[in-house]
Design a protein around this motif. Structure first.
Motif, short mmCIF file in Angstrom:
data_model
loop_
_atom_site.label_atom_id
_atom_site.label_comp_id
_atom_site.label_asym_id
_atom_site.label_seq_id
_atom_site.Cartn_x
_atom_site.Cartn_y
_atom_site.Cartn_z
N ILE B 54 0.84 -1.21 0.00
CA ILE B 54 0.00 0.00 0.00
C ILE B 54 0.87 1.25 0.00
O ILE B 54 0.63 2.20 -0.76
CB ILE B 54 -0.94 0.00 1.24
N PHE B 59 -1.21 -1.35 -4.19
CA PHE B 59 -2.58 -1.79 -3.93
C PHE B 59 -3.51 -0.61 -3.72
O PHE B 59 -3.15 0.38 -3.10
CB PHE B 59 -2.64 -2.65 -2.67
N GLN B 60 -4.75 -0.77 -4.22
CA GLN B 60 -5.76 0.22 -3.92
C GLN B 60 -7.04 -0.48 -3.51
O GLN B 60 -7.45 -1.46 -4.13
CB GLN B 60 -6.05 1.10 -5.14
N ARG B 61 -7.67 0.06 -2.49
CA ARG B 61 -8.95 -0.48 -2.05
C ARG B 61 -10.01 -0.14 -3.08
O ARG B 61 -10.01 0.95 -3.62
CB ARG B 61 -9.29 0.14 -0.70
N GLY B 62 -10.90 -1.10 -3.32
CA GLY B 62 -11.99 -0.84 -4.26
C GLY B 62 -13.16 -0.19 -3.54
O GLY B 62 -13.18 -0.07 -2.33
N ASP B 63 -14.17 0.22 -4.32
CA ASP B 63 -15.34 0.88 -3.75
C ASP B 63 -16.53 -0.04 -3.65
O ASP B 63 -17.66 0.43 -3.61
CB ASP B 63 -15.72 2.10 -4.60
N SER B 64 -16.28 -1.32 -3.60
CA SER B 64 -17.38 -2.27 -3.66
C SER B 64 -18.38 -2.07 -2.53
O SER B 64 -18.01 -1.87 -1.38
CB SER B 64 -16.82 -3.69 -3.60
N PRO B 74 -4.69 3.29 6.07
CA PRO B 74 -5.00 3.77 4.73
C PRO B 74 -5.04 2.62 3.73
O PRO B 74 -4.10 1.85 3.65
CB PRO B 74 -3.83 4.71 4.42
#
Lengths: 396, 108
Positions: B54, B59-64, B74
């Motif tokens: 991160i 890596f990026q968190r999705g908006d699911s 973060p």
């Protein structure tokens, strides 16, 4: 190319750590190679399926320019490093942790608890707070670096510092009635190897991460910090038994996390920072010196040197008082309102005052002062935090 | 409720692994202390790996909508800790199962 490099680097670390651990495990308890292979294949197959599903469901995504671009469906090939690392690393850990039927002391929950206790949970905050406070004074954002560094200086760092100390000091601690309890755990010999392995293995990923996340400056600071931790107790160096050097080294243990925090957040050592660090350092030396006074008797009986055995109890208390005073005076050089931190030494001066004339024979009376010192730290930490918040809010 | 979907799926998966584990007494039902220690250590190590990725921007968190949105750090959703627990637990169970099956082959 960042992600492929990260994946390869981690796999290399896992391979090396696994090889070392396996060689030290008795042959009959080692992981079965064929089973590891089967596990790796199964886990990679499951990854191929589920990683794609999870990416397709939008649970996470990747920076396209940092990947190799090779994929199995939607899943980057680098993701397969996770199941491989698990298939190799976890069976090795399983074998290394050992089973129920092993002879010797300390197996079971009691053993794991003893190892954790040897890291002095009471002292965790003493090293994590300086790191986090220094970091936040430079960069107030919540970043992975802040989290990784704070967790490192909270537990693994202390496990290395005190675990190594307890293992090497086993002999003298046995003769000291003070050890055992909040102030120090007497580690059963059967747990020594487990403690050293736990300390080394727990520090390794954090240190690597901090070196990668920081620059040369913070890397050097971290290296000095770790060197001081090891040099304090390690056979051959034993800085803890060299008068004055013991107080210096001990102070470095608590000041260096602050230096690492300052540098890794992207800060520089300004005049103000240097002033605060110098005052903190003087305070650290004073506290260590005072802490050595109560052990003058047992240390002399065990033939162990310290600043207190060399100078005598009363002189050491006066030295501590002098250093506390110096810390307060140094803070006068800092800008307002940081200067107020200088007032925080006053309770510590009051705490050591009753012992300014203590004789060597009754030096163990200072233990009451040491216990008060531990409580005083909580109050000081609280007040210091308020001061830091004030400073940050003033900046706007 | 949809925010709990991912966590729910993870819970079902972990439950399934536990059922197999219990039936054959492979990991948690073989040596609970060891199982907890190894899984805990594994999760921490994988978390450090995640945080490193991160921080490096990989890596990026999705908006699911299937996630709770609760972050531990973060870009690090709380579901990730549960997922890593599943990963480590499942790996151990598969390994223990493989050892037992391969062992049977050698004797038979």
């Amino acid at each position: 190319m960042t992600y492929p490099i990260l994946a390869v680097a981690v796999l290399a670390c896992v391979a090396v750590a696994a090889a070392v651990a396996v060689r030290r495990t008795p042959r009959e308890r080692r992981p079965r190679g064929m089973a590891v292979l089967v596990t790796a294949v199964v886990m990679m197959a499951l990854t191929a399926v589920f990683d794609n599903l999870m990416i397709g469901a939008g649970l996470f995504s990747y920076a396209e320019d940092l990947r190799s671009g090779w994929s199995v469906g939607l899943a980057p090939v680098e993701d397969f490093a996770y199941p491989v690392a698990a298939a190799v690393g976890l069976p090795v850990l399983w074998a290394a942790v050992g089973g129920r039927r092993q002879p010797g002391e300390g197996r079971g929950w009691a053993g794991a608890r003893q190892v954790l206790l040897s890291s002095r949970p009471v002292s965790w905050i003493n090293t994590a707070y300086p790191f986090a406070a220094a970091y936040l004074l430079v960069d107030q954002r919540l970043t992975p670096t802040l989290v990784v560094g704070t967790v490192f200086f909270l537990v693994p760092y202390n496990l290395l510092m005190y675990g190594l100390n307890d293992v090497v000091d086993h002999l003298s601690d046995q003769r000291n009635p003070r050890k055992g309890g909040v102030e120090g755990a007497v580690l059963a010999p059967g747990l020594h190897r487990a403690t050293l392995w736990a300390a080394g293995l727990s520090c390794l990923p954090f240190v690597v991460a901090l070196l990668v996340l920081g620059g040369p400056a913070s890397g050097v600071a971290l290296a000095v910090s770790l060197a001081a931790v090891v040099a304090y107790s390690a056979p051959g160096l034993r800085f803890k038994e060299r008068p004055v050097l013991d107080s210096v080294t001990s102070s470095v243990h608590f000041v260096s996390p602050a230096v690492v925090g300052l540098l890794i957040a992207g800060g520089t050592v300004t005049a103000t920072a240097a002033t605060c660090l110098a005052a903190f350092f003087a305070w650290g030396m004073a506290s260590h010196a005072f802490g050595a006074v109560q052990d003058v008797g047992p240390d002399r009986a065990a033939g162990i040197g310290s600043v207190a055995t060399a100078l005598g109890a009363a002189t050491t208390v006066r030295l501590a008082a002098g250093l506390y005073l110096l810390a307060g005076l140094i803070m006068l050089l800092a800008p307002w309102p940081a200067q107020l931190a200088g007032l925080l030494v006053l309770p510590y001066l009051a705490n050591v005052a009753p012992y300014l004339g203590v004789t060597d024979a009754e030096a163990d009376r200072a233990n009451a002062g040491w216990r008060r010192f531990l409580v005083l730290n909580q109050l000081t930490g609280f007040l210091l935090t308020l001061l830091i918040l004030w400073v940050l809010l003033r900046r706007g | 409720m949809t925010g709990l979907a991912y966590l729910g799926a993870l819970a079902v998966a972990i439950g399934g692994v536990a059922v197999v584990d219990r039936r054959f007494r492979l990991v948690l039902w073989h040596d609970a202390r060891r199982a907890v220690v190894v899984v805990a250590v594994g999760v921490v190590l994988f978390l450090v790996w995640d945080l490193l990725g991160i921080a490096l921007g990989v890596f990026q968190r999705g908006d699911s909508p299937a996630m709770t949105g609760v972050l531990l750090a973060p870009e690090l959703p709380v579901e990730e800790v549960v997922f890593l627990t599943l990963l480590c637990y499942l790996t151990l169970v598969v390994y223990a199962g493989a050892v037992r099956m391969l062992g049977r082959g050698e004797r038979g």
